[in-house]
Design a protein around this motif. Structure first.
Motif, PDB file in Angstrom:
ATOM      1  N   GLY A 136       0.160  -0.565  -3.134  1.00 39.01           N
ATOM      2  CA  GLY A 136       0.953  -0.491  -1.945  1.00 39.01           C
ATOM      3  C   GLY A 136       0.094  -0.036  -0.681  1.00 39.01           C
ATOM      4  O   GLY A 136       0.205  -0.196   0.181  1.00 39.01           O
ATOM      5  N   LEU A 137      -0.683   1.176  -1.169  1.00 44.55           N
ATOM      6  CA  LEU A 137      -1.466   1.492  -0.128  1.00 44.55           C
ATOM      7  C   LEU A 137      -2.623   0.384   0.269  1.00 44.55           C
ATOM      8  O   LEU A 137      -2.859   0.485   1.600  1.00 44.55           O
ATOM      9  CB  LEU A 137      -2.113   2.979  -0.712  1.00 44.55           C
ATOM     10  CG  LEU A 137      -1.456   4.223  -0.437  1.00 44.55           C
ATOM     11  CD1 LEU A 137      -2.276   5.355  -1.334  1.00 44.55           C
ATOM     12  CD2 LEU A 137      -1.338   4.451   0.959  1.00 44.55           C
ATOM     13  N   GLU A 138      -3.241  -0.095  -0.619  1.00 45.87           N
ATOM     14  CA  GLU A 138      -4.256  -0.903  -0.313  1.00 45.87           C
ATOM     15  C   GLU A 138      -3.613  -2.220   0.420  1.00 45.87           C
ATOM     16  O   GLU A 138      -4.532  -2.604   1.456  1.00 45.87           O
ATOM     17  CB  GLU A 138      -4.817  -1.671  -1.416  1.00 45.87           C
ATOM     18  CG  GLU A 138      -5.506  -0.534  -2.524  1.00 45.87           C
ATOM     19  CD  GLU A 138      -5.924  -1.239  -3.807  1.00 45.87           C
ATOM     20  OE1 GLU A 138      -6.760  -0.628  -4.408  1.00 45.87           O
ATOM     21  OE2 GLU A 138      -5.085  -2.131  -4.272  1.00 45.87           O
ATOM     22  N   ARG A 139      -2.273  -2.482   0.317  1.00 44.42           N
ATOM     23  CA  ARG A 139      -1.850  -3.619   0.974  1.00 44.42           C
ATOM     24  C   ARG A 139      -0.795  -3.051   2.259  1.00 44.42           C
ATOM     25  O   ARG A 139      -0.193  -3.802   2.999  1.00 44.42           O
ATOM     26  CB  ARG A 139      -0.596  -4.291   0.295  1.00 44.42           C
ATOM     27  CG  ARG A 139      -1.440  -5.111  -1.174  1.00 44.42           C
ATOM     28  CD  ARG A 139      -0.577  -5.713  -2.018  1.00 44.42           C
ATOM     29  NE  ARG A 139      -1.100  -6.349  -3.039  1.00 44.42           N
ATOM     30  CZ  ARG A 139      -0.482  -6.815  -4.052  1.00 44.42           C
ATOM     31  NH1 ARG A 139       0.682  -6.985  -4.172  1.00 44.42           N
ATOM     32  NH2 ARG A 139      -1.346  -7.512  -4.955  1.00 44.42           N
ATOM     33  N   ARG A 140      -0.954  -1.985   2.467  1.00 41.86           N
ATOM     34  CA  ARG A 140      -0.110  -1.040   3.740  1.00 41.86           C
ATOM     35  C   ARG A 140       1.199  -1.481   3.647  1.00 41.86           C
ATOM     36  O   ARG A 140       1.798  -1.849   4.581  1.00 41.86           O
ATOM     37  CB  ARG A 140      -0.793  -1.523   4.933  1.00 41.86           C
ATOM     38  CG  ARG A 140      -2.206  -1.105   5.103  1.00 41.86           C
ATOM     39  CD  ARG A 140      -2.910  -1.439   6.434  1.00 41.86           C
ATOM     40  NE  ARG A 140      -2.057  -0.706   7.494  1.00 41.86           N
ATOM     41  CZ  ARG A 140      -2.375   0.488   8.079  1.00 41.86           C
ATOM     42  NH1 ARG A 140      -3.271   1.361   7.445  1.00 41.86           N
ATOM     43  NH2 ARG A 140      -1.754   1.213   9.128  1.00 41.86           N
ATOM     44  N   GLN A 141       1.823  -1.203   2.419  1.00 40.84           N
ATOM     45  CA  GLN A 141       3.356  -1.451   2.249  1.00 40.84           C
ATOM     46  C   GLN A 141       4.104  -0.251   2.755  1.00 40.84           C
ATOM     47  O   GLN A 141       3.836   0.817   2.347  1.00 40.84           O
ATOM     48  CB  GLN A 141       3.690  -1.945   0.946  1.00 40.84           C
ATOM     49  CG  GLN A 141       3.094  -3.139   0.389  1.00 40.84           C
ATOM     50  CD  GLN A 141       3.369  -3.159  -1.241  1.00 40.84           C
ATOM     51  OE1 GLN A 141       3.733  -2.277  -1.750  1.00 40.84           O
ATOM     52  NE2 GLN A 141       3.450  -4.576  -1.669  1.00 40.84           N
ATOM     53  N   ARG A 142       5.066  -0.358   3.693  1.00 44.59           N
ATOM     54  CA  ARG A 142       5.645   0.617   4.260  1.00 44.59           C
ATOM     55  C   ARG A 142       6.930   1.137   3.444  1.00 44.59           C
ATOM     56  O   ARG A 142       7.211   2.186   3.421  1.00 44.59           O
ATOM     57  CB  ARG A 142       6.414   0.477   5.695  1.00 44.59           C
ATOM     58  CG  ARG A 142       4.956  -0.014   6.594  1.00 44.59           C
ATOM     59  CD  ARG A 142       5.684  -0.441   8.125  1.00 44.59           C
ATOM     60  NE  ARG A 142       5.981  -1.835   8.143  1.00 44.59           N
ATOM     61  CZ  ARG A 142       6.657  -2.319   9.090  1.00 44.59           C
ATOM     62  NH1 ARG A 142       6.654  -1.960  10.184  1.00 44.59           N
ATOM     63  NH2 ARG A 142       6.982  -3.594   8.869  1.00 44.59           N
ATOM     64  N   ARG A 143       7.112   0.401   2.484  1.00 44.02           N
ATOM     65  CA  ARG A 143       8.252   0.710   1.392  1.00 44.02           C
ATOM     66  C   ARG A 143       7.779   0.182   0.119  1.00 44.02           C
ATOM     67  O   ARG A 143       7.433  -0.849  -0.073  1.00 44.02           O
ATOM     68  CB  ARG A 143       9.742   0.365   1.677  1.00 44.02           C
ATOM     69  CG  ARG A 143      10.630   0.708   0.525  1.00 44.02           C
ATOM     70  CD  ARG A 143      12.002   0.210   0.810  1.00 44.02           C
ATOM     71  NE  ARG A 143      12.718   0.938   1.894  1.00 44.02           N
ATOM     72  CZ  ARG A 143      13.699   0.752   2.194  1.00 44.02           C
ATOM     73  NH1 ARG A 143      14.691  -0.155   1.652  1.00 44.02           N
ATOM     74  NH2 ARG A 143      14.356   1.387   3.250  1.00 44.02           N
ATOM     75  N   ILE A 144       7.433   1.271  -0.768  1.00 40.59           N
ATOM     76  CA  ILE A 144       7.024   0.633  -2.293  1.00 40.59           C
ATOM     77  C   ILE A 144       8.020   0.912  -3.326  1.00 40.59           C
ATOM     78  O   ILE A 144       8.553   2.270  -3.466  1.00 40.59           O
ATOM     79  CB  ILE A 144       5.841   1.499  -2.686  1.00 40.59           C
ATOM     80  CG1 ILE A 144       4.681   1.580  -1.482  1.00 40.59           C
ATOM     81  CG2 ILE A 144       5.141   1.225  -4.101  1.00 40.59           C
ATOM     82  CD1 ILE A 144       3.360   2.452  -1.481  1.00 40.59           C
ATOM     83  N   LEU A 145       8.559  -0.065  -3.831  1.00 42.37           N
ATOM     84  CA  LEU A 145       9.690  -0.014  -4.884  1.00 42.37           C
ATOM     85  C   LEU A 145       8.851  -0.212  -5.989  1.00 42.37           C
ATOM     86  O   LEU A 145       8.030  -0.872  -6.415  1.00 42.37           O
ATOM     87  CB  LEU A 145      10.570  -1.200  -4.675  1.00 42.37           C
ATOM     88  CG  LEU A 145      11.520  -1.380  -3.589  1.00 42.37           C
ATOM     89  CD1 LEU A 145      12.088  -2.433  -3.165  1.00 42.37           C
ATOM     90  CD2 LEU A 145      12.659   0.011  -3.463  1.00 42.37           C
ATOM     91  N   ILE A 146       9.208   0.760  -7.232  1.00 43.65           N
ATOM     92  CA  ILE A 146       8.401   0.850  -8.511  1.00 43.65           C
ATOM     93  C   ILE A 146       9.562   0.524  -9.662  1.00 43.65           C
ATOM     94  O   ILE A 146      10.484   1.115  -9.747  1.00 43.65           O
ATOM     95  CB  ILE A 146       7.970   2.200  -8.770  1.00 43.65           C
ATOM     96  CG1 ILE A 146       6.887   2.748  -7.790  1.00 43.65           C
ATOM     97  CG2 ILE A 146       7.520   2.213 -10.068  1.00 43.65           C
ATOM     98  CD1 ILE A 146       6.334   4.110  -7.648  1.00 43.65           C
ATOM     99  N   GLY A 147       9.304  -0.843 -10.255  1.00 41.12           N
ATOM    100  CA  GLY A 147       9.892  -1.068 -11.440  1.00 41.12           C
ATOM    101  C   GLY A 147      10.995  -2.096 -10.999  1.00 41.12           C
ATOM    102  O   GLY A 147      11.450  -2.226 -10.002  1.00 41.12           O
ATOM    103  N   GLY A 148      11.167  -2.969 -12.060  1.00 41.93           N
ATOM    104  CA  GLY A 148      12.239  -4.148 -11.805  1.00 41.93           C
ATOM    105  C   GLY A 148      13.616  -3.480 -11.603  1.00 41.93           C
ATOM    106  O   GLY A 148      14.392  -4.182 -10.908  1.00 41.93           O
ATOM    107  N   ASP A 149      13.996  -2.273 -12.118  1.00 42.87           N
ATOM    108  CA  ASP A 149      15.157  -1.852 -12.034  1.00 42.87           C
ATOM    109  C   ASP A 149      15.461  -1.187 -10.488  1.00 42.87           C
ATOM    110  O   ASP A 149      16.479  -1.302  -9.752  1.00 42.87           O
ATOM    111  CB  ASP A 149      15.421  -0.642 -12.979  1.00 42.87           C
ATOM    112  CG  ASP A 149      14.411   0.462 -12.702  1.00 42.87           C
ATOM    113  OD1 ASP A 149      13.457   0.340 -12.291  1.00 42.87           O
ATOM    114  OD2 ASP A 149      14.536   1.682 -13.391  1.00 42.87           O
ATOM    115  N   ALA A 150      14.509  -0.802  -9.960  1.00 44.63           N
ATOM    116  CA  ALA A 150      14.394  -0.465  -8.479  1.00 44.63           C
ATOM    117  C   ALA A 150      14.448  -1.484  -7.569  1.00 44.63           C
ATOM    118  O   ALA A 150      15.176  -1.495  -6.620  1.00 44.63           O
ATOM    119  CB  ALA A 150      13.119   0.377  -8.058  1.00 44.63           C
ATOM    120  N   ARG A 151      13.941  -2.680  -7.944  1.00 44.71           N
ATOM    121  CA  ARG A 151      13.974  -3.687  -6.855  1.00 44.71           C
ATOM    122  C   ARG A 151      15.206  -4.479  -6.892  1.00 44.71           C
ATOM    123  O   ARG A 151      15.956  -4.977  -6.294  1.00 44.71           O
ATOM    124  CB  ARG A 151      12.768  -4.797  -7.511  1.00 44.71           C
ATOM    125  CG  ARG A 151      11.558  -4.252  -7.098  1.00 44.71           C
ATOM    126  CD  ARG A 151      10.443  -5.642  -7.191  1.00 44.71           C
ATOM    127  NE  ARG A 151      10.148  -5.896  -8.761  1.00 44.71           N
ATOM    128  CZ  ARG A 151       9.516  -5.188  -9.800  1.00 44.71           C
ATOM    129  NH1 ARG A 151       8.710  -4.187  -9.185  1.00 44.71           N
ATOM    130  NH2 ARG A 151       9.179  -5.602 -10.836  1.00 44.71           N
TER     131      ARG A 151
END
Length: 272
Positions: free
Chosen positions: A232-247
């Motif tokens: 996410g840092l490499e792609r400059r994602q402003r919100r990083i969701l971790i895991g299928g459950d979070a998504r």
């Protein structure tokens, strides 16, 4: 940020879980590490697992202690000469109904989960702004997006981290500092076993029973979480969701911003 070679990465809560996994992943990428936790033995164990060549410093830090955090930030800069990435990861869990919750428990979790993030951000921000490229990573939770019974205090802190960080991101949009919020779902860590778990979401259960339930539901490993954060840092994602459950929970909240609680209520009833 496409390379972490020779970058100085500050990670709080690095004695176990996601913090430890982040330390391992960044060190493998050539970073220097400033690791902190209240548990020095755990920090030593983290250092023993590192396989990179970068400098590593370990410090005992209570993130709820503002004076200690201020002194720590100065020490990190003295030790490393710069700071490039700050990951405010340290956090604790509390499970109790709002009506039964003590003020002491509420203050405990707010001081760590929210003030720890605020202090980690503010103490390091002046140093980050001096760098040509830098980042602040504040760890919230999927419980910073949805709310569930007995999680009122935890929800409050993680929603607060989300709001604080999203505001900061807008304020720094024209600066060299990238800002992101991390929302993990169930991660295989000791957060339940180390928390103040007084009332379960799924009925009257002991701490050990709650921990075992959590371990069954937590599908994502700390190593997977660390790789998702770094990607996410490499792609400059402003919100990083971790895991299928979070998504999944994020999508459900977007589709049913009020009535998602009915769905989770049915699930919790089945689990109980």
């Amino acid at each position: 940020m496409h390379s972490f070679q020779n970058k100085v990465i500050v990670i709080t809560g690095a004695a176990s879980g996601i913090g430890r996994a982040l330390a391992q992943a960044f060190h493998q990428r050539g970073a220097h590490l400033a690791l902190s936790d209240i548990n020095m033995q755990g920090l030593e164990e983290t250092r023993s697992l590192l396989s990179g060549q970068g400098q590593v410093t370990l410090d005992v830090l209570n993130v709820a202690d503002r004076a200690a955090f201020s002194a720590y930030a100065k020490k990190v800069v003295d030790d490393h000469g710069q700071v490039d990435v700050v990951i405010n990861n340290a956090g604790v869990a509390l499970s109790e109904t709002i009506s039964n919750m003590s003020y002491d428990d509420m203050e405990w979790i707010v001081n760590i989960n929210f003030w720890g993030v605020v202090q980690g951000t503010k103490e390091f921000l002046p140093h980050l702004l001096q760098r040509p490229e830098a980042a602040i990573v504040n760890v919230s939770s999927i419980f910073g997006i949805i709310a569930l019974p007995t999680q009122g205090a935890y929800n409050a802190t993680k929603f607060a981290v989300r709001g604080f960080t999203e505001c900061l991101r807008q304020e720094l949009k024209n600066s060299s500092v990238f800002v992101t919020t991390v929302h993990p779902g169930g991660i295989k860590t000791n957060i339940v076993r180390n928390g103040r778990m007084k009332t379960s979401m799924t009925g009257d259960k002991s701490l050990d029973e709650q921990a075992k339930d959590f371990e069954k539901m937590a599908r994502t490993t700390p190593a997977q979480a660390a790789e998702t954060i770094i990607r996410g840092l490499e792609r400059r994602q402003r919100r990083i969701l971790i895991g299928g459950d979070a998504r999944l929970m994020d999508r459900l909240q977007r589709l049913m911003p009020v009535r998602y609680s009915d769905v989770f209520g049915w699930v919790l009833k089945k689990l109980g």
